[in-house]
Design a protein around this motif. Structure first.
Motif, short mmCIF file in Angstrom:
data_model
loop_
_atom_site.label_atom_id
_atom_site.label_comp_id
_atom_site.label_asym_id
_atom_site.label_seq_id
_atom_site.Cartn_x
_atom_site.Cartn_y
_atom_site.Cartn_z
N VAL A 244 0.97 -1.30 0.20
CA VAL A 244 0.04 -0.09 0.00
C VAL A 244 0.77 1.21 -0.13
O VAL A 244 1.88 1.22 0.48
N PRO A 245 0.35 2.48 -0.45
CA PRO A 245 1.29 3.39 -0.59
C PRO A 245 1.60 4.04 1.04
O PRO A 245 0.68 4.15 1.92
N CYS A 246 2.90 3.96 1.37
CA CYS A 246 3.34 4.10 2.80
C CYS A 246 4.64 4.44 2.84
O CYS A 246 5.57 4.09 2.06
N GLY A 247 5.07 5.53 3.73
CA GLY A 247 6.29 5.92 4.06
C GLY A 247 6.43 7.40 3.55
O GLY A 247 7.62 7.72 3.41
N SER A 248 5.34 7.93 2.94
CA SER A 248 5.76 9.19 2.18
C SER A 248 4.59 10.10 2.71
O SER A 248 4.01 11.17 1.81
N GLY A 249 4.29 10.08 3.95
CA GLY A 249 3.59 11.30 4.49
C GLY A 249 2.10 10.58 4.87
O GLY A 249 1.05 11.40 5.39
N GLN A 250 1.82 9.33 4.76
CA GLN A 250 0.49 8.70 5.03
C GLN A 250 0.34 8.68 6.48
O GLN A 250 0.86 7.76 7.25
N THR A 251 -0.32 9.73 7.22
CA THR A 251 -0.45 9.74 8.72
C THR A 251 -1.19 8.93 9.20
O THR A 251 -1.11 8.66 10.38
N MET B 209 9.38 -7.47 -0.35
CA MET B 209 8.47 -6.55 -0.06
C MET B 209 9.03 -5.58 1.44
O MET B 209 9.38 -6.20 2.16
N ILE B 210 9.05 -4.33 1.04
CA ILE B 210 9.17 -3.33 2.09
C ILE B 210 8.36 -3.30 3.35
O ILE B 210 7.27 -3.40 2.88
N VAL B 211 9.02 -3.61 4.54
CA VAL B 211 8.04 -3.57 5.67
C VAL B 211 8.72 -2.54 6.54
O VAL B 211 9.86 -2.30 6.82
N ASP C 153 9.93 6.27 3.18
CA ASP C 153 10.87 6.03 2.15
C ASP C 153 12.18 6.45 1.76
O ASP C 153 13.02 6.07 1.15
N GLN C 154 12.44 7.47 2.59
CA GLN C 154 13.77 8.13 2.44
C GLN C 154 14.70 7.20 2.92
O GLN C 154 15.99 7.21 2.65
N ALA C 155 14.36 6.15 3.88
CA ALA C 155 15.40 5.35 4.48
C ALA C 155 15.72 4.02 3.47
O ALA C 155 16.63 3.22 3.88
N ASP C 156 14.67 4.06 2.40
CA ASP C 156 15.14 2.84 1.79
C ASP C 156 16.33 2.55 0.93
O ASP C 156 16.96 1.55 0.85
#
Length: 234
Positions: free
Chosen positions: A30-37, A58-60, A92-95
């Protein structure tokens, strides 16, 4: 006396807030890691992000409650993971830390009239071998995946070995998705539902026992959180 009680309550409340940070709790499905509060949780430990090699890489993104390790690139539950302790630092900045890429930062010297200078910092992935010791003489194989993957709970590609126990829970911060995992430590008794990292979790101790159908042992969605938690808003 009443005023003192109010002040004391306020100080306790502020202290509780100071001990938590905001972490993303979701998967890359799901869209996650870019501001989804709506996918942020209050985390009393550290934030962590890793790739689940048993779920197609998959990213967790998760909150780590214990045994998080030191900050930076580290081993977490047998995987290369990035651990951090500032709000939303597992976004996502940590990916790039997970893939050996680089992170570009831009700096501007105020009032200098100079052009914007960008610097690129390489990120090195350190490969090590980790041995996980358990107090049991026998280990089991478990499914390690999320319900977003259609083969989760049945596919041999989601199987991980040398687990102390298997577990399954619903991630209310990711659309109530079923999560099947290997438990390495602080596991509950076999064939019981216990609190684990703030969730109601079913534990079992036979090979692949957290496959399809094991989630039926879990209580209703409203019973999956601790009393002082609340469901995320959509």
């Amino acid at each position: 006396m009443c005023v003192l009680a109010v002040i004391l309550f306020y100080l306790i409340f502020l202290n509780k807030l100071s001990l938590t940070l905001k972490c993303y709790e979701c998967t890359g499905y799901v869209p996650c890691g870019s501001g989804q509060t709506n996918l942020l949780v209050n985390c009393p430990g550290k934030c962590v992000v890793y790739k689940n090699q048993f779920d197609q890489g998959m990213i967790v993104r998760r909150c780590c409650y214990s045994n998080c390790g030191s900050e930076g690139l580290n081993k977490f539950e047998g995987r290369d993971a990035y651990v951090c302790s500032t709000d939303m630092c597992n976004g996502d900045q940590a990916d790039p830390f997970l893939s050996g890429g680089s992170i570009t930062t831009t700096t501007v010297e105020e009032g200098s009239g100079e052009e914007i200078q960008s610097t690129t910092t390489p990120v090195f992935v350190i490969s090590t071998t980790i041995t996980i010791k358990t107090s049991q003489t026998t280990t089991v194989s478990c499914h390690e995946c999320t319900g977003h993957y259609s083969g989760c709970g049945t596919s041999p590609h989601t199987i991980i070995n040398n687990c102390r126990m298997c577990m399954v829970y619903k991630n209310v911060w990711d659309g109530n998705t079923i999560v099947r995992r290997c438990c390495y430590s602080n596991c509950g008794p076999a064939n019981t539902v216990q609190q684990y990292e703030g969730r109601q979790t079913y534990f079992c101790a036979s090979n692949l026992c957290n496959g399809i159908g094991s989630e039926n042992a879990l209580p209703s969605t409203r019973g999956l959180l601790l009393a002082d938690d609340s469901l995320p808003s959509n």
